[in-house]
Write an enzyme that holds these catalytic residues in place. Structure first.
Site, mmCIF file in Angstrom:
data_model
loop_
_atom_site.group_PDB
_atom_site.id
_atom_site.type_symbol
_atom_site.label_atom_id
_atom_site.label_comp_id
_atom_site.label_asym_id
_atom_site.label_seq_id
_atom_site.Cartn_x
_atom_site.Cartn_y
_atom_site.Cartn_z
ATOM 1 N N ASP A 151 -3.709 7.628 2.399
ATOM 2 C CA ASP A 151 -2.507 8.188 1.327
ATOM 3 C C ASP A 151 -2.384 9.697 2.021
ATOM 4 O O ASP A 151 -3.009 10.197 2.707
ATOM 5 C CB ASP A 151 -3.106 8.245 -0.014
ATOM 6 C CG ASP A 151 -4.411 8.842 -0.122
ATOM 7 O OD1 ASP A 151 -4.347 10.427 -0.065
ATOM 8 O OD2 ASP A 151 -5.293 8.129 -0.554
ATOM 9 N N ARG B 34 0.787 -1.334 -0.121
ATOM 10 C CA ARG B 34 -0.096 0.075 0.107
ATOM 11 C C ARG B 34 0.866 1.326 -0.230
ATOM 12 O O ARG B 34 0.524 2.353 -0.794
ATOM 13 C CB ARG B 34 -0.925 -0.029 1.069
ATOM 14 C CG ARG B 34 -1.851 -1.073 1.457
ATOM 15 C CD ARG B 34 -3.097 -1.155 0.460
ATOM 16 N NE ARG B 34 -2.693 -1.449 -1.000
ATOM 17 C CZ ARG B 34 -2.325 -2.794 -1.465
ATOM 18 N NH1 ARG B 34 -2.209 -3.670 -0.571
ATOM 19 N NH2 ARG B 34 -1.668 -2.883 -2.485
ATOM 20 N N HIS C 191 -8.021 7.385 10.062
ATOM 21 C CA HIS C 191 -7.859 5.879 9.853
ATOM 22 C C HIS C 191 -6.494 5.775 10.058
ATOM 23 O O HIS C 191 -5.909 4.777 9.449
ATOM 24 C CB HIS C 191 -8.654 5.257 8.771
ATOM 25 C CG HIS C 191 -10.015 5.329 9.035
ATOM 26 N ND1 HIS C 191 -10.808 5.365 7.967
ATOM 27 C CD2 HIS C 191 -10.670 5.376 9.979
ATOM 28 C CE1 HIS C 191 -12.328 5.395 8.553
ATOM 29 N NE2 HIS C 191 -12.098 5.378 9.914
#
Ligand SMILES: [Zn+2]
Length: 233
Positions: A94, A59, A109
């Site tokens: 991100d 990720r 988060h």
């Protein structure tokens, strides 16, 4: 914009999807072909830390390769030019809001580019891998996990979010499914505090009935138009 001074914006997967970042999909419960229970819970990390570290290492790589899009840039412009209160609460892990130039951003988060040391509680900006077990730059222990809020864990800075919602004159939800709590409840919090509510989304979300207005379409098209509207009034 009439009587609007305090704005709270919630952003979700839809805004980063247009930058090529995929995220957890509520409809089939899969994230990059993994079941959420296998990669995004504290139990999964205890059971198979290697799988979880490898998943977030990937990720992190995706995030570093992605670029902000027109929606991120428009919100950065709003942040720069809006002299009232503004808080961009993002569910995304991100850093595309920040790379577009936004400053008033809160990651409820967690963040892909952050590592959290379970030995000393320090957080470090992290662009490399964690699978190979690097030592914590602060304490030297090999005890770092992705700085991500997993299912079953408490989202970050809820107090700050609720206090911003209580003062909001305008709440705008961008690219979120309205399916994941507590974020899905923010619109109701904002409404009960007297804020106007607007949704900018690809499809009507599960919480659409709570919004005064819903505009449907891609974030990269809707957000720049809305920001232009707000700043020109
Ligand atoms: Zn440490």
């Amino acid at each position: 914009m009439d009587g609007v001074r305090n704005i709270v914006i919630l952003t979700g997967a839809g805004i980063s999807a247009e930058s090529g970042l995929r995220t957890f999909r509520a409809d089939d419960g899969l994230w990059e072909d993994h079941r959420v229970e296998d990669v995004a819970t504290p139990q999964a990390f205890r059971r198979d830390p290697g799988l979880v570290q490898r998943f977030y290492d990937a990720r992190r790589e995706n995030v570093l390769a992605a670029e902000p899009n027109a929606a991120h840039r428009a919100l950065a412009r709003l942040d720069e030019e809006w002299d009232g209160e503004l808080l961009i609460v993002t569910q995304n892990i991100d850093d595309l809001h920040e790379r577009a130039g936004a400053k008033r951003v809160l990651h409820m988060h967690g963040q892909a580019l952050s590592a959290w040391c379970l030995a000393c509680d320090a957080r470090h900006r992290w662009t490399g891998t964690l699978l190979d077990g690097p030592g914590c730059p602060a304490c030297g222990e090999v005890a770092m996990r992705p700085d991500i809020v997993w299912f079953g864990e408490m989202p970050y800075e809820m107090e700050r979010i609720f206090s911003a919602l209580a003062r909001a004159d305008l709440f705008v939800s961008i690219g979120t499914s309205g399916a994941v709590y507590p974020a899905a409840g923010f619109v109701q919090q904002a409404r009960s505090a007297g804020a106007r509510t607007l949704e900018l989304n690809l499809d009507r979300s599960q919480g659409s009935q709570w919004f005064d207005e819903s505009r449907l379409g891609p974030a990269s098209a809707l957000v720049p138009l809305w920001v232009e509207e707000v700043l020109s009034e």
